[in-house]
Write an enzyme that holds these catalytic residues in place. Structure first.
Site, PDB file in Angstrom:
ATOM      1  N   HIS A 177       2.183  -0.908  83.967  1.00 53.67           N
ATOM      2  CA  HIS A 177       0.987  -1.268  84.734  1.00 53.67           C
ATOM      3  C   HIS A 177      -0.130  -0.308  84.371  1.00 53.67           C
ATOM      4  O   HIS A 177       0.104   0.881  84.156  1.00 53.67           O
ATOM      5  CB  HIS A 177       1.260  -1.190  86.247  1.00 53.67           C
ATOM      6  CG  HIS A 177       0.282  -1.980  87.054  1.00 53.67           C
ATOM      7  ND1 HIS A 177      -0.942  -1.469  87.426  1.00 53.67           N
ATOM      8  CD2 HIS A 177       0.324  -3.242  87.533  1.00 53.67           C
ATOM      9  CE1 HIS A 177      -1.603  -2.385  88.107  1.00 53.67           C
ATOM     10  NE2 HIS A 177      -0.860  -3.474  88.188  1.00 53.67           N
ATOM     11  N   ASP A 216       5.448  -8.627  88.918  1.00 56.70           N
ATOM     12  CA  ASP A 216       5.951  -9.843  88.255  1.00 56.70           C
ATOM     13  C   ASP A 216       7.425  -9.786  87.909  1.00 56.70           C
ATOM     14  O   ASP A 216       8.012 -10.804  87.549  1.00 56.70           O
ATOM     15  CB  ASP A 216       5.130 -10.086  86.975  1.00 56.70           C
ATOM     16  CG  ASP A 216       3.689 -10.433  87.320  1.00 56.70           C
ATOM     17  OD1 ASP A 216       2.775  -9.802  86.777  1.00 56.70           O
ATOM     18  OD2 ASP A 216       3.498 -11.324  88.171  1.00 56.70           O
TER      19      ASP A 216
HETATM   20  C1  SDX Z   1      -0.360  -7.814  86.550  1.00 54.87           C
HETATM   21  O1  SDX Z   1      -4.241  -4.806  86.772  1.00 54.87           O
HETATM   22  C2  SDX Z   1      -3.560  -5.300  87.783  1.00 54.87           C
HETATM   23  O2  SDX Z   1      -3.658  -4.860  88.918  1.00 54.87           O
HETATM   24  C3  SDX Z   1      -2.657  -6.470  87.381  1.00 54.87           C
HETATM   25  C4  SDX Z   1      -1.736  -6.996  88.473  1.00 54.87           C
HETATM   26  C5  SDX Z   1      -2.498  -7.636  89.615  1.00 54.87           C
HETATM   27  O3  SDX Z   1      -1.935  -7.729  90.735  1.00 54.87           O
HETATM   28  O4  SDX Z   1      -3.646  -8.135  89.370  1.00 54.87           O
HETATM   29  O5  SDX Z   1      -0.915  -5.959  88.968  1.00 54.87           O
HETATM   30  C6  SDX Z   1      -0.839  -8.108  87.926  1.00 54.87           C
HETATM   31  O6  SDX Z   1      -0.990  -8.220  85.606  1.00 54.87           O
HETATM   32  C7  SDX Z   1       0.866  -6.950  86.373  1.00 54.87           C
HETATM   33  C8  SDX Z   1       1.201  -6.678  84.865  1.00 54.87           C
HETATM   34  C9  SDX Z   1       1.928  -7.908  84.319  1.00 54.87           C
HETATM   35  N1  SDX Z   1       2.110  -7.750  82.839  1.00 54.87           N
HETATM   36  C10 SDX Z   1       3.308  -7.468  82.320  1.00 54.87           C
HETATM   37  O7  SDX Z   1       4.315  -7.225  82.968  1.00 54.87           O
HETATM   38  C11 SDX Z   1       3.327  -7.490  80.777  1.00 54.87           C
HETATM   39  C12 SDX Z   1       4.141  -6.290  80.248  1.00 54.87           C
HETATM   40  N2  SDX Z   1       3.385  -5.061  80.493  1.00 54.87           N
HETATM   41  C13 SDX Z   1       2.528  -4.559  79.458  1.00 54.87           C
HETATM   42  O8  SDX Z   1       2.005  -5.491  78.582  1.00 54.87           O
HETATM   43  C14 SDX Z   1       1.582  -3.457  79.946  1.00 54.87           C
HETATM   44  O9  SDX Z   1       2.337  -2.565  80.647  1.00 54.87           O
HETATM   45  C15 SDX Z   1       0.373  -3.843  80.767  1.00 54.87           C
HETATM   46  C16 SDX Z   1      -0.442  -4.918  80.130  1.00 54.87           C
HETATM   47  C17 SDX Z   1       0.776  -4.294  82.131  1.00 54.87           C
HETATM   48  C18 SDX Z   1      -0.506  -2.588  80.928  1.00 54.87           C
HETATM   49  O10 SDX Z   1      -0.986  -2.298  79.681  1.00 54.87           O
HETATM   50  P1  SDX Z   1      -1.880  -0.972  79.405  1.00 54.87           P
HETATM   51  O11 SDX Z   1      -2.256  -0.303  80.661  1.00 54.87           O
HETATM   52  O12 SDX Z   1      -2.949  -1.345  78.451  1.00 54.87           O
HETATM   53  O13 SDX Z   1      -0.838   0.003  78.723  1.00 54.87           O
HETATM   54  P2  SDX Z   1      -0.548   0.041  77.172  1.00 54.87           P
HETATM   55  O14 SDX Z   1      -0.348  -1.349  76.653  1.00 54.87           O
HETATM   56  O15 SDX Z   1      -1.575   0.902  76.528  1.00 54.87           O
HETATM   57  O16 SDX Z   1       0.878   0.763  77.181  1.00 54.87           O
HETATM   58  C19 SDX Z   1       0.957   2.189  77.215  1.00 54.87           C
HETATM   59  C20 SDX Z   1       2.220   2.515  76.413  1.00 54.87           C
HETATM   60  C21 SDX Z   1       2.201   1.856  75.020  1.00 54.87           C
HETATM   61  O17 SDX Z   1       2.982   2.688  74.168  1.00 54.87           O
HETATM   62  P3  SDX Z   1       2.155   3.725  73.175  1.00 54.87           P
HETATM   63  O18 SDX Z   1       1.195   2.867  72.372  1.00 54.87           O
HETATM   64  O19 SDX Z   1       1.465   4.694  74.107  1.00 54.87           O
HETATM   65  O20 SDX Z   1       3.249   4.337  72.337  1.00 54.87           O
HETATM   66  O21 SDX Z   1       3.364   1.960  77.092  1.00 54.87           O
HETATM   67  C22 SDX Z   1       3.978   0.967  76.258  1.00 54.87           C
HETATM   68  C23 SDX Z   1       2.961   0.569  75.216  1.00 54.87           C
HETATM   69  O22 SDX Z   1       3.597   0.122  74.027  1.00 54.87           O
HETATM   70  N3  SDX Z   1       4.294  -0.172  77.134  1.00 54.87           N
HETATM   71  C24 SDX Z   1       5.412  -0.898  77.066  1.00 54.87           C
HETATM   72  C25 SDX Z   1       5.308  -1.845  78.101  1.00 54.87           C
HETATM   73  N4  SDX Z   1       4.148  -1.673  78.748  1.00 54.87           N
HETATM   74  C26 SDX Z   1       3.522  -0.639  78.141  1.00 54.87           C
HETATM   75  N5  SDX Z   1       6.478  -0.833  76.244  1.00 54.87           N
HETATM   76  C27 SDX Z   1       7.449  -1.750  76.471  1.00 54.87           C
HETATM   77  N6  SDX Z   1       7.439  -2.698  77.445  1.00 54.87           N
HETATM   78  C28 SDX Z   1       6.376  -2.765  78.280  1.00 54.87           C
HETATM   79  N7  SDX Z   1       6.340  -3.678  79.222  1.00 54.87           N
END
Ligand code: SDX
Length: 426
Positions: free
Chosen positions: A304, A361
């Site tokens: 998140h 989710d």
């Molecule tokens: C919602 O914003 C809100 O409030 C949203 C929400 C709401 O109520 O409106 O809460 C609802 O959208 C919840 C999120 C639902 N999405 C997912 O579950 C999809 C999976 N999660 C990721 O795609 C990610 O965690 C996000 C999109 C939720 C957040 O992305 P960020 O903040 O841009 O973080 P990032 O992609 O920069 O990740 C930081 C690091 C990365 O590694 P590095 O590049 O630093 O090495 O964490 C890793 C990412 O690769 N990472 C994950 C991961 N999520 C982040 N690695 C594996 N699996 C994951 N799910």
């Protein structure tokens, strides 16, 4: 607290005011920066950028706190109803008994869809995704209802019309996609009971209303009702900032929510869990793939932008799984896989180091499956829940004298001065 931030650029010092919120959050007000220094700030995805002042929802991502108008989400999920929480978000206060009754009566009055709108559904392919249908239908509402007159009563009618009709539109999309007869809303049912009945009642086997499921649906939608400046709420504010009608702004929010990184994650989680079971994937392999930079697989429902600890909504949703599954005497193998995945991820250094925890989710799809909601309707369920938050945020933005049309800047990296070359010389 410092009242000013000092920035030194090219040996020149700039003083920028500091803003503090009611919970001690601090921001550097950079509105004068470009005019004074010629510099802009750079923050793709706005992870470090405040776009507004808001009094609606407070989140503390480090402590896992979520409050609507100051009230903890845990208390609302346990004691409130979705209609009452919607009133709280939009007006800023809990309704009196009379206000709650009047709101419920109006929601019933507005629950029907104009019969001419039913024909829209006939022209969507049967397999059209309901989020695409919902976004189009909400936008189309503007054609059937007058432009917003800037008086409170008219605004409230429009808000309640949206909240009531989105539920009817969603259930109608489901019934028509199945080739089943459309079930109309009933004046003797509550908001949530009406939705369940419109979804599952049919002439052959009348739907048996279950109070526990109705209660679970209230809690489900309360958990989704607002979440400060997330992707879809930002879309509503940005589109609304051009002073377009509210229906178009909400339609934009629905489209933004559809993405698998945002509200579409609840559908993506279940598809991920089903694939793990169907392909007999080893969970260590799943975790390894999620960590592999060269693999675009991600553990959906994890991570998140704001929460760097367990999403408080996910905790409640996880408990709801047991309640709803036991109620529906539903055994769901996906829940066992989800729990095992969570356990392994939470003890894995990669997830711990990056503060990746289950978000709202991760378990929500399992609750919806137990209620009988089809997978392609999961994000529609999120949209129905989030609508009061979008409305509250749109209303706050609309009334905020500080807010202007959204128009960010950029750092240009394209070609420098160039000239046209006639076709004959190319
Ligand atoms: C919602 O914003 C809100 O409030 C949203 C929400 C709401 O109520 O409106 O809460 C609802 O959208 C919840 C999120 C639902 N999405 C997912 O579950 C999809 C999976 N999660 C990721 O795609 C990610 O965690 C996000 C999109 C939720 C957040 O992305 P960020 O903040 O841009 O973080 P990032 O992609 O920069 O990740 C930081 C690091 C990365 O590694 P590095 O590049 O630093 O090495 O964490 C890793 C990412 O690769 N990472 C994950 C991961 N999520 C982040 N690695 C594996 N699996 C994951 N799910």
């Amino acid at each position: 607290m410092a009242e000013f931030a000092r920035l030194v650029i090219d040996d020149k010092e700039y003083t920028l005011p500091v803003i503090e919120g009611s919970e001690g959050e601090k921001a550097i007000d950079i509105r004068s920066l470009r005019h004074e220094s010629g510099y802009i700030t750079f923050d793709p995805g706005f992870g470090n950028t405040g776009t507004c002042r808001s009094a609606i929802t407070y989140m503390d991502g480090e402590k896992g706190i979520l409050r609507y108008r100051g009230i903890p989400i845990e208390e609302l999920a346990e004691h409130s109803t979705f209609v009452e929480t919607a009133f709280l978000l939009i007006t800023g206060k809990l309704p009196s008994r009379d206000e709650l009754i009047r709101t419920s009566v109006l929601l019933n009055d507005y629950s029907l869809l104009h019969e001419d709108m039913r024909s829209f559904y006939q022209n969507f392919p049967r397999r059209a995704h309901p989020m695409g249908i919902l976004s189009a239908m909400i936008n189309a509402l503007r054609s059937f209802y007058p432009e917003l007159v800037d008086i409170d009563e008219e605004l409230n009618k429009t808000f309640l019309r949206l909240i009531s009709k989105i539920r009817t539109m969603a259930a109608m999309a489901y019934k028509i996609s199945r080739g089943h007869r459309v079930i109309y809303p009933r004046p003797d049912y509550s908001y949530c009971a009406n939705f369940l009945n419109m979804m599952f009642d049919n002439p052959v086997i009348p739907y048996h209303m279950d109070e526990d499921l109705e209660r679970a649906l209230n809690a489900f939608w309360i958990l989704h009702a607002d979440h400060e400046q997330n992707c879809s709420t930002t879309a509503v504010r940005v589109v609304g900032s051009g002073k377009v009608n509210i229906y178009a702004a909400i339609s934009a929010g629905i489209s933004a929510l559809w993405g698998p990184l945002h509200g579409g994650a609840n559908q993506a989680v279940v598809l991920m869990l089903e694939k793990i079971i169907h392909d007999g994937m080893d969970l260590d392999t799943v975790i390894a793939r999620a960590k592999d930079k060269n693999d675009d697989f991600r553990l959906m429902g994890f991570g998140h932008r704001v929460y760097k600890t367990y999403d408080p909504r996910a905790k409640i949703m996880k408990k709801m799984c047991d309640i709803v599954l036991s109620k529906t005497r539903h055994e769901d193998p996906l829940l066992d896989v989800a729990r095992e995945l969570e356990e392994r991820a939470l003890t894995d250094e990669y997830f711990k180091e990056k503060n990746l925890y289950p978000n709202v989710d991760f378990y929500s799809g399992i609750v919806l499956r137990a209620m009988g909601i089809p997978t392609n309707m999961f994000t529609v369920m999120f949209a129905i829940g989030r609508l009061p938050g979008w409305i509250a945020q749109w209303k706050e933005d609309y009334a905020d004298p500080e807010m202007k049309i959204s128009r960010p800047r950029q750092i240009y990296t394209g070609a420098t001065l160039n000239h046209y070359i006639p076709l004959s010389e190319r």
